[in-house]
Every structure is written in structure tokens, then in C-alpha cells.
Enzyme design. Structure first.
Site, PDB file in Angstrom:
ATOM      1  N   ASP A   1      40.747  -0.411 -11.703  1.00 48.58           N
ATOM      2  CA  ASP A   1      41.573  -1.525 -11.252  1.00 48.58           C
ATOM      3  C   ASP A   1      42.425  -1.956 -12.426  1.00 48.58           C
ATOM      4  OD1 ASP A   1      40.383  -1.645  -8.844  1.00 48.58           O
ATOM      5  OD2 ASP A   1      39.013  -3.279  -9.346  1.00 48.58           O
TER       6      ASP A   1
ATOM      7  N   ASP B   1      35.418  -4.598  -7.386  1.00 44.91           N
ATOM      8  CA  ASP B   1      34.744  -5.893  -7.488  1.00 44.91           C
ATOM      9  C   ASP B   1      34.444  -6.527  -6.129  1.00 44.91           C
ATOM     10  OD1 ASP B   1      37.377  -6.360  -6.921  1.00 44.91           O
ATOM     11  OD2 ASP B   1      37.838  -7.415  -8.777  1.00 44.91           O
TER      12      ASP B   1
ATOM     13  N   ASP C   1      35.271  -2.881  -1.658  1.00 42.37           N
ATOM     14  CA  ASP C   1      35.253  -1.776  -2.613  1.00 42.37           C
ATOM     15  C   ASP C   1      33.948  -0.996  -2.519  1.00 42.37           C
ATOM     16  OD1 ASP C   1      37.721  -2.413  -3.628  1.00 42.37           O
ATOM     17  OD2 ASP C   1      36.925  -3.703  -5.212  1.00 42.37           O
TER      18      ASP C   1
ATOM     19  N   ASN D   1       8.668  27.454 -29.085  1.00 44.22           N
ATOM     20  CA  ASN D   1       7.705  28.119 -28.221  1.00 44.22           C
ATOM     21  C   ASN D   1       7.900  29.635 -28.213  1.00 44.22           C
ATOM     22  OD1 ASN D   1       6.911  25.576 -27.712  1.00 44.22           O
ATOM     23  ND2 ASN D   1       7.488  25.527 -25.556  1.00 44.22           N
TER      24      ASN D   1
ATOM     25  N   ASN E   1       1.863  22.890 -32.079  1.00 43.20           N
ATOM     26  CA  ASN E   1       2.440  22.266 -30.895  1.00 43.20           C
ATOM     27  C   ASN E   1       2.435  20.742 -31.030  1.00 43.20           C
ATOM     28  OD1 ASN E   1       3.379  22.213 -28.184  1.00 43.20           O
ATOM     29  ND2 ASN E   1       1.337  21.586 -27.577  1.00 43.20           N
TER      30      ASN E   1
HETATM   31  P1  ATP Z   1      44.123  -5.062  -9.101  1.00 48.17           P
HETATM   32  O1  ATP Z   1      44.045  -4.295  -7.842  1.00 48.17           O
HETATM   33  O2  ATP Z   1      45.161  -4.603 -10.038  1.00 48.17           O
HETATM   34  O3  ATP Z   1      42.835  -5.305  -9.767  1.00 48.17           O
HETATM   35  P2  ATP Z   1      44.008  -7.509  -7.769  1.00 48.17           P
HETATM   36  O4  ATP Z   1      42.661  -7.126  -7.397  1.00 48.17           O
HETATM   37  O5  ATP Z   1      44.230  -8.833  -8.389  1.00 48.17           O
HETATM   38  O6  ATP Z   1      44.711  -6.445  -8.676  1.00 48.17           O
HETATM   39  P3  ATP Z   1      44.736  -8.195  -5.227  1.00 48.17           P
HETATM   40  O7  ATP Z   1      43.941  -9.389  -5.500  1.00 48.17           O
HETATM   41  O8  ATP Z   1      44.357  -7.277  -4.138  1.00 48.17           O
HETATM   42  O9  ATP Z   1      44.913  -7.344  -6.513  1.00 48.17           O
HETATM   43  O10 ATP Z   1      46.194  -8.673  -5.027  1.00 48.17           O
HETATM   44  C1  ATP Z   1      47.165  -7.851  -4.477  1.00 48.17           C
HETATM   45  C2  ATP Z   1      48.470  -8.577  -4.394  1.00 48.17           C
HETATM   46  O11 ATP Z   1      48.325  -9.710  -3.572  1.00 48.17           O
HETATM   47  C3  ATP Z   1      48.956  -9.121  -5.709  1.00 48.17           C
HETATM   48  O12 ATP Z   1      49.762  -8.196  -6.359  1.00 48.17           O
HETATM   49  C4  ATP Z   1      49.730 -10.350  -5.338  1.00 48.17           C
HETATM   50  O13 ATP Z   1      51.041  -9.989  -5.024  1.00 48.17           O
HETATM   51  C5  ATP Z   1      49.060 -10.808  -4.087  1.00 48.17           C
HETATM   52  N1  ATP Z   1      48.113 -11.885  -4.368  1.00 48.17           N
HETATM   53  C6  ATP Z   1      47.089 -11.866  -5.211  1.00 48.17           C
HETATM   54  N2  ATP Z   1      46.399 -13.003  -5.187  1.00 48.17           N
HETATM   55  C7  ATP Z   1      47.001 -13.776  -4.283  1.00 48.17           C
HETATM   56  C8  ATP Z   1      46.764 -15.084  -3.771  1.00 48.17           C
HETATM   57  N3  ATP Z   1      45.737 -15.813  -4.178  1.00 48.17           N
HETATM   58  N4  ATP Z   1      47.595 -15.564  -2.846  1.00 48.17           N
HETATM   59  C9  ATP Z   1      48.609 -14.827  -2.407  1.00 48.17           C
HETATM   60  N5  ATP Z   1      48.889 -13.624  -2.826  1.00 48.17           N
HETATM   61  C10 ATP Z   1      48.109 -13.072  -3.756  1.00 48.17           C
END
Ligand code: ATP
Length: 923
Positions: A355, A644, A648, A710, A738
């Protein structure tokens, strides 16, 4: 329904009995009634004092531990071995025949062997237990009116637990609140679809899979949140009843352990055949032809001692110790191993899918740029307000922000600009929401918005929807852009303007969110039949910077030189991801970037063809990760994959090494993983791979050492017998060698540090033989040499042609010659192990004491060996003679030959490699 008293076995007092009886159907009464029955508070939980009292009463919240192998049983198990049994029998027979001093010594050595075997297995168990303790789960529970994080084992009935998506349910509990709560109960009921949970009481006769007002230990919360009152813990939970039905889980062996167990079985058969041969030839060859019982027992003793010495029955235990030792070293470097097999698999990892956020970057997000639609201070303020409202993060009691880094960055920016976030939120209560998910990459919230009617005339809006999400996706859903007091249409020209702004920000590696609004005619989303996330009006863009972790650049370079391909998998925008990948050295010009949309259109075959060139997967959703890891695996790669979230988990399970984040990871991800990163850091994965390689190297060294030794012992006796010489070693000698060599020095090899080039080699192929790379030849050559050199010395001495200081007394000659063989075989092995420490560096380069355990083990072995030759009482028991100084010197020189040869071989190899390297450079 099960009778109450079989459910609650730990009941002690009448009052508890009454209490427990009342809650045998907790799903059928309301949470408040249950709280009253359990004398707890559904909001604030138990007091610590009460919880402690209940813990003493109910016992820890855990399934009964697999009973630890009882020490005595483990010890006696050492004798439950055919060969040891035979040896004991032979010892007893020879005692009866009068050789009792020998027999006692043999039995003592057998005992010492058993003690070593016992200690090895005991240690292996201990280290496995330590491993289990490292991964002890915790949960959030209300105690003394505050939400605390406590070990799961401490939970008691009456505790109030907090649940959220990604958690494992720590005990059986009755829900007191639930919002969008969904659980995966497959481990308990086999039901593969998520189960919706609510607080409503159910009829008492409701069957387990339909008890929706309960959550059950061992199942997982998929999404939503809630809190619940613990009803039963430990073996009294539903899972506990199943666990006691199913019995104990089997220990699983790692692939290497399986291979080595198989190897030691095969070797056992070969060794037994050879020993049988020795026995038969030894008896037949007796010149006098007098087949006395003494001849039989003597030969039996030789054959059986050899079998005991040469069958590497301790191999699997030592492998476990070495693997466990490796896992401890990994833990010290922040990689917590959940399955021992991971230690060895790590050594052959050749793809690391990671990630981005938090693993490659610091997850310290800061808002760096705000681009509002209306280009003035008010526009910025409006953007910050929207970012603070459409946001699930919150302020903690200590004044920090808690929540996702993206959202806390927005709150921090708002607070720093002077906004009072708490007051703002209090004045605008949230009426409805569509939560954020990694699949949708956006979220929406609903508020009262009286001004909306004026702003968006004709839409009948009394409420305001705020949407925040991945910029390009929100832009595609916008119909207008807000400018000063007017709305302008999001036509092609506007679209291009905003796309340009977006590109400029993403090219700098920023995460870019868009915020948008629309009017809404109802107080909930469900009440009005339209997608609340369409026909939006863009408020502006927010750029967030998440700097790369400084140490990762080095780790990525290390991966490259170690033949490992790092791959970024991110939910972020393609350009943002590429910019960060390039700054980390993870992506080169020629590498491909695939985004989630493209990936979805590809067939599995197309994906498989493509993955070797890809270094960045952008805008992917968790479910894509499974396909990605499978694509690599079908290409024969050994792929590690980080994750995480709950979604996943399938990819983590599928990956050769599933890696969960220790800090930001959910329980479910950790549960599915083979390894947990205590610091969420990519560099830690690379460190663990390095340790994995060291462990494998050490196991190879160890196996090589044992088998060479051995081979030497067996050959010495086989050659002597076939050539018609007397037997060159007595059974006690064989057993002693041994004991001294297999025991401590072999174990100490497990502590050897990694070779300097360990991260400059290509990864080992998973199916690669343990004996590849010349180890088999090495075992053969040096084993043969050790065996032959001692037999040749033996024969030369018996010929008595004036080369050695042979005793005058004929009857002592054979003992004198045997003393030499005894010395040479034992000392060759002790010298040899010193050369085995590294395949490239000589002992002087390594430093004799750099593995002090090994140095001490060798010194002790050598001192004991000399003592056996020169100390009178020992001479008597071991039937040895003091070698003259000159003969001792000859013996030691011959013993050192393998060592010297191996050290010279390393220097030759190195010179050759250097010459090849420099000629390759000049060409
Ligand atoms: P990575 O995959 O690199 O670890 P991440 O787990 O933070 O990143 P996501 O959380 O899936 O990725 O976020 C994907 C996209 O969703 C981000 O690039 C952002 O544009 C949008 N995003 C992330 N958090 C929020 C939020 N709390 N509210 C709205 N949009 C969000």
C-alpha cells in the site's frame, strides 16, 4: 437449547447462578434489562474493581490452551525411538556379559543425548509460545466510564465493548446499540453472507444463525459500529463449545520442516541399511568364525551406536528453534510473525506489493493547497467548513485529532484557520450519511440547509448534501461550479480548467479531494428517490501532502539489488501515485501503471501477461488486490502483500506472505496475515525478508554440517569393515562425537549473522533444493575426506612402520590407533564448523568471537576431547591412550585440513568472482 448448567461451568455462587440463568437467552430481553441483570451499565460499563472480581470468578476469556507438552512426557519421548531402545537393550546385554563399565557410560551418553533432545524440543515449544503471546489481541472496552484498550483475555460478563468495522468480536455479547452493523459469522455458522445486526429483542427460541441482537466471539465485524454487553466469555461462548467439540488444533509444519522431516526419515532408512550391513559383514568377517554372543553384542553395539549417531532425528526440532529464533530477530525489527512458516517463505519473496499510504509514505497528511471555486477568502472558508463537516474524524480528550489521516488533515487545516470545529459541528447536526469506503472513494452527509433554496432555485431544497471524495470522480458528477454568488455550468471548458488544476496538483504527488454540494428536499437520503451524489456543484479542490518515509528509498534500492520487485498498490490517483513512486525510486520510465478501471476490463490472462512490467496499481479497490496477487503467483512469483482493512483479508490470505499493518490495521486484516508490521513501515518488510534469508542460510549451514559429520563417521566404519581392518571406533566414541558435535556447535550455528551479500543475491526459488548451490557436493567431499583420512591414519598406525610413537605393548596398539581416529573425527568436525560460518568470508575476517556461542561450544568440545585422551580416569572409561605430542600434532593437522581447504576455497572463489567482475566491466 442447551441446559444452563452445561453452558456455564464456572458458576460458583448462588447469586451468580441466578444471574447466569437469567441470561441464558440474552437475545430475548432488552439490552437495558440485561444490563440490570448483569449489574452493569450499558453506557459506561463495569468498574475496574468489579471487573477484576468477575475475572477471578469466570476465569480468563480464552479458549482452553492446547495443553503444553508435559515436560516429563517430552523427556520420555526422547527414548521412544527404536534405535535408542535397541541401544539400551544392547547396553544391558553387554552389562550382563561383563562389560558393565562400558554399558554404564553408554547409557549415560544416551541420557545426555536425551537431555539435549529434550532441551531442544522444550526450547522450540517455548519460542512458539512466545510467538503466540506477541500476537495477543486486544479490544475496546468501557471501564470506569471510559473507553479503554484492554487484552481480550481480561473481558468478563457485564463488560461493555465497542465494535467497529474490521474488529473481531472478542466474546459473546448482546448489542446495546448498532448502526449499519454487519458481521461475518462464517467461522461459527458457516453462513457466508454478512449478517445484519440490530438491537431488537428476539423470541427466546431463535436459532443461533438468526440471533441478530447478539454478536459472537471469533466472528468479524464487516462494517458499521455499535456497542454490546458481554454475556459469556472463554469456553462458555458459542465458539468455545465448538472448540471443545472439535478438540485441539493440529500443529502445522512449515514446508521446510516437512521436507526435513521427510529427509531425516529417508536418511534413517539409508543409515539403518548401512548399519545392518556393518553388523552382518562384521559378524561374518570374524576370522576365527567363532560366533560368540560377545561378537554379536559387540557388533550390535557398533551398528546401533552408529545408527543413533548418524540418524538426524533432532533435525526438525532444531529447525523449529532456528525458525523461532529468526522470528524473534524479526520482532526486534518490528515484524511480528504470526505463522512460523512465514519465516522461511520470507527468504524467497520476490515481489512486495505494498500500500502507499502509511507504508511507503508517513501517513502524516497536511493540507497544502486549497483551490475554491470562488476565488476569495470566503471561498477558502467555505471549503474548510465543508471539509470539517463532511468528515468523520473527531477531537480526542487530549486535544489531538482521531480518525483517518486524510480527514484529520482537513480538521487541522480548519482549526488552524481559526474555525471552531466543535462549535460548527454542534450547530449543524448530521441528519444522514453515506459512509466513505475504499471502493466508492467518496462520502456524503446531509444537513439542514435553509439557504439552499435561494442558492439553487427551483430545486425545492431545504437541506444540504455535502460530498467529498477522489477529485476526478467528483468532478465527473458535478453540473455546476460555485463562483462568488453565481453558479456556472460545468461545461467542457470548465471541465478542462479543473482537470488542469487537478493534474498540476497530482503531478506533485498530492492527494487531491474535491468537495461538492447539492440541495436536497428531505431530512434523510431514503426519503427522496435520487442519487444524492449526482448533479453536484463543485466547491473546490483540496490538495493534501503525505511525504514519503525517508528510509523507504533505501529499502527500495535494497529490494532491487536483492532481486525483489516492489509494487505500489494504492487507492490514490494514478498521477499522484506515479509521482510518489518515482520519488522513491520504485518506478522507472519503462514501468507500466495500471489503474483500477483498466484492471477491471482485463481478463485474468491479460493481467498475468502484464504484471511483470507494472510497478504501480492506482485507483484500485481492495477486491482488486486478490486478482493482482493471484496474477503474480500464477507467474511463479512469491508475493508479499500488505493490507489493513476488512476487504484486504482475502488478498492477505492468498498472498505467500500476507502483511497487516500493526497501527492502522483492523483485527480482521491482522487475523488473515502471516506477519504484522508494528510500525506499518515498508522498510520493515525488507528487514524481515533479510532475516528470512539469514534463517534459511543458517539452516543450510546447519544441515550441511550435520550431514558431513555423519557421513564421515559412517564412512570411517564402513571402509574399515569392508577393508577387513579392525573397527576403528568404539560405540562410546561414536556416541560421544555425536553428543559433542551435534549438540552445541550445531545449535550455535543458528545464531550466525547474515552474510554481507545476503541482500545482493537473487531470491531463492521456493522449490529449490536445500542442497543446491554445491551443498550436496560439499557434504560428500568433506564427509568422505574426514572418514577416509581417519581410516588411513588408523591403518598406518596399525602397520607400525615407525611413523608414529606406537606403544610397545601389542595389546595397547589398537587403543592407541583408535584414540587417533577418535581425535581426528571429533576435531575435524569442530574445525570444520568454524569454516562453515560463512560461505564467503574466512574465519579471520568474521572474527573468531563474533559468534561467541559457537566459539565457546568449539572450545569446550576441544578441551573435553583432549581431556578424554590425557586424563587418566577418562582414559579408562573411554579406552583411550595418551597420544605423544608429535602424534597429537599430526592428528590436529589432519583434522584441520578440511577447515584450511574450505577457507582457501572461499578465497579462490572470491578472486575468481572479482576477476570475472572486472573483465565484465571492461567489456
Ligand atoms: P493506499 O491505498 O495508498 O494505502 P488509502 O488506503 O488511503 O491509500 P483509500 O483510503 O482507499 O486509500 O482512499 C482512496 C481514495 O479515496 C483517496 O485517494 C482519496 O481520493 C479518497 N478518500 C480517502 N479518504 C477519504 C475520505 N475520508 N473521504 C473522502 N474521500 C476519501
Amino acid at each position: 437449547m442447551r441446559p444452563v448448567d452445561t453452558i456455564h461451568r464456572s458458576i460458583t455462587t448462588d447469586t451468580v447462578l441466578k444471574r447466569q440463568r437469567m441470561i441464558s437467552t440474552p437475545w430475548a430481553i432488552s439490552a437495558d434489562d440485561l444490563a440490570a441483570e448483569l449489574q452493569t451499565d450499558a453506557e459506561t460499563g463495569l468498574t475496574s474493581a468489579e471487573a477484576e472480581k468477575r475475572l477471578a470468578e469466570h476465569g480468563p476469556n480464552q479458549l482452553e490452551d492446547k495443553e503444553r507438552a508435559h515436560a516429563l512426557r517430552l523427556f520420555l519421548g526422547q527414548f521412544a525411538n527404536l534405535m535408542i531402545g535397541l541401544l539400551v537393550v544392547a547396553g544391558v546385554i553387554s552389562a550382563v556379559l561383563g562389560d558393565w563399565a562400558d554399558s554404564i557410560l553408554i547409557l549415560l551418553i544416551v541420557l545426555a543425548n536425551a537431555v539435549i533432545g529434550f532441551l531442544q524440543e522444550w526450547r522450540a515449544e517455548e519460542s512458539l509460545n512466545a510467538l503466540m503471546n506477541m500476537t495477543r489481541p486486544s479490544c475496546r472496552v468501557w471501564r470506569d466510564g471510559a473507553l479503554t484498550e484492554r487484552p481480550v483475555v481480561d473481558l468478563v460478563p457485564g463488560d461493555v465493548i465497542d465494535l467497529a468495522g474490521g474488529d473481531f468480536v472478542p466474546a459473546d455479547a448482546r448489542l446495546a446499540s448498532a448502526s449499519n452493523l454487519e458481521c461475518d459469522e462464517a467461522p461459527l455458522t458457516g453462513e457466508s453472507l454478512p449478517v445484519d445486526k440490530t438491537v431488537a429483542a428476539l423470541p427466546a427460541e431463535t436459532v443461533l444463525p438468526e440471533r441478530t441482537s447478539m454478536v459472537f466471539s471469533g466472528t468479524a465485524v464487516l462494517r458499521g459500529k455499535g456497542h454490546a454487553i458481554v454475556t459469556t466469555t472463554g469456553m462458555n461462548t458459542e465458539l468455545g463449545t465448538i472448540a471443545s467439540l472439535l478438540g485441539r488444533t493440529e500443529d502445522v509444519q512449515t514446508p521446510l520442516q516437512k521436507r526435513l522431516t521427510q529427509l531425516s526419515r529417508q536418511l534413517a532408512v539409508i543409515v539403518l541399511a548401512i548399519c545392518l550391513l556393518i553388523f552382518v559383514v562384521g559378524v561374518l568377517r570374524e576370522p576365527s568364525g567363532a560366533w560368540t554372543s560377545k561378537l554379536f553384542t559387540d557388533m550390535l553395539m557398533v551398528a546401533v551406536s552408529l545408527a543413533v549417531a548418524a540418524i538426524p532425528e533432532g533435525l526438525p526440532a532444531v529447525i523449529t528453534i532456528t525458525l523461532a529464533l529468526g522470528s524473534q530477530k524479526m520482532a526486534a525489527r518490528n515484524a511480528i510473525i504470526r505463522r512460523l512458516a512465514a519465516v522461511e517463505t520470507l527468504g524467497s519473496v520476490d515481489i512486495i506489493c505494498s500500500d502507499k499510504t502509511g507504508t511507503l509514505t508517513q501517513n502524516r497528511m497536511t493540507v497544502v493547497e486549497l483551490l475554491p471555486g470562488r476565488d476569495d477568502d470566503e471561498g477558502i472558508r467555505e471549503l474548510l467548513v465543508a471539509g470539517a463537516l463532511c468528515n468523520d474524524a473527531a477531537a480526542s480528550a487530549e486535544g489531538d485529532w482521531i480518525g483517518s489521516a486524510t480527514e484529520t488533515a482537513l480538521l487541522r487545516a480548519a482549526a488552524e484557520s481559526g474555525l471552531d470545529v466543535a462549535k460548527l459541528r454542534a450547530s449543524q447536526p448530521r441528519l444522514d450519511e453515506i459512509p466513505f469506503s475504499s471502493e466508492r472513494k467518496r462520502m456524503a452527509v446531509l444537513y439542514i440547509g435553509e439557504h439552499m433554496a435561494a442558492l439553487y432555485p427551483g430545486e425545492g431544497g431545504t437541506h444540504r448534501v455535502l460530498v467529498k471524495g477522489a477529485a476526478e470522480r467528483i468532478l465527473a458528477r458535478c453540473r455546476h461550479v460555485r463562483q462568488r454568488d453565481a453558479l456556472i455550468a460545468m461545461d467542457d471548458a470548465q471541465q478542462t480548467i479543473w482537470e488542469d488544476k487537478l493534474r498540476r496538483l497530482t503531478e506533485r504527488g498530492y492527494r487531491v479531494l474535491a468537495l461538492a454540494e447539492r440541495s436536497w428536499p428531505a431530512a434523510t437520503f431514503a426519503e427522496f428517490d435520487e442519487d444524492p451524489e449526482t448533479n453536484l456543484c463543485l466547491l473546490g479542490l483540496v490538495a493534501i501532502n503525505d511525504p514519503p518515509r525517508p528510509e523507504v528509498k533505501l529499502s527500495i534500492a535494497e529490494c532491487r539489488s536483492a532481486g525483489i520487485r516492489p509494487v505500489m498498490i494504492t487507492g490514490d490517483h494514478q498521477v499522484t501515485a506515479s509521482a510518489i513512486a518515482e520519488s522513491l525510486g520504485l518506478r522507472t520510465e519503462s514501468d507500466a501503471v495500471i489503474n483500477g478501471g483498466e484492471l477491471e476490463r482485463m481478463t485474468d490472462d491479460e493481467l498475468r501477461e502484464k504484471v511483470p512490467q507494472v510497478s504501480v496499481f492506482a485507483r484500485v479497490s481492495p477486491e482488486h488486490k486478490l486478482r493482482i496477487v493471484q496474477a503474480y503467483q500464477s507467474q511463479g512469483h512469491v508475493a508479499a502483500m500488505t493490507g489493513d482493512g476488512v476487504n484486504d483479508a482475502p488478498a492477505l490470505k492468498q498472498a505467500s506472505i500476507g502483511v497487516a499493518m500493526g497501527i492502522t490495521g483492523t483485527d480482521v486484516a491482522k487475523g488473515a496475515a502471516d506477519m504484522v508490521l508494528a510500525d506499518d513501515n515498508f522498510a520493515t518488510i525488507v528487514a524481515a525478508v533479510e532475516e528470512g534469508r539469514v534463517v534459511y542460510d543458517n539452516i543450510r549451514k546447519f544441515v550441511g554440517y550435520l550431514l558431513t559429520a555423519n557421513t564421515g563417521e559412517i564412512l570411517a566404519i564402513v571402509v574399515a569393515i569392508l577393508a577387513g581392518f579392525p573397527i576403528p571406533l568404539l560405540p562410546i566414541h561414536i556416541l560421544w562425537i555425536n553428543l559433542v558435535t551435534d549438540g552445541l556447535p550445531a545449535l550455535a550455528l543458528g545464531f550466525e549473522r547474515g552474510e554481507p551479500d545476503i541482500m545482493k543475491r537473487r531470491p531463492r526459488r521456493q522449490r529449490e533444493s536445500l542442497f543446491s548451490g554445491g551443498l550436496g557436493t560439499q557434504i560428500f567431499v568433506f564427509g568422505t575426506w574426514m572418514g577416509l583420512s581417519s581410516v588411513i591414519l588408523f591403518k598406518l598406525m596399525l602397520l607400525d612402520v615407525g611413523l608414529f610413537t606406537m606403544p610397545a605393548d601389542e595389546s595397547q596398539k589398537i587403543d592407541y590407533a583408535r584414540s587417533m581416529v577418535f581425535l581426528v573425527l571429533a576435531m575435524s568436525q569442530l574445525f570444520y564448523v568454524l569454516a562453515l560460518r560463512s560461505s564467503k568470508q574466512t574465519l579471520w575476517e568474521l572474527g573468531v568471537w563474533s559468534n561467541w556461542r559457537l566459539a565457546a561450544a568449539v572450545a569446550l568440545g576441544a578441551a573435553l576431547q583432549i581431556a578424554i585422551l590425557y586424563v587418566e580416569p577418562l582414559q579408562k572409561v573411554f579406552h583411550t591412550q595418551a597420544l605423544s605430542l608429535r602424534d597429537l600434532a599430526v592428528g590436529l593437522i589432519v583434522s584441520a585440513t578440511s577447515f584450511v581447504f574450505l577457507e582457501c576455497w572461499k578465497l579462490i572463489q572470491r578472486t575468481r568472482a572479482a576477476i570475472a567482475g572486472s573483465s565484465a566491466e571492461t567489456h
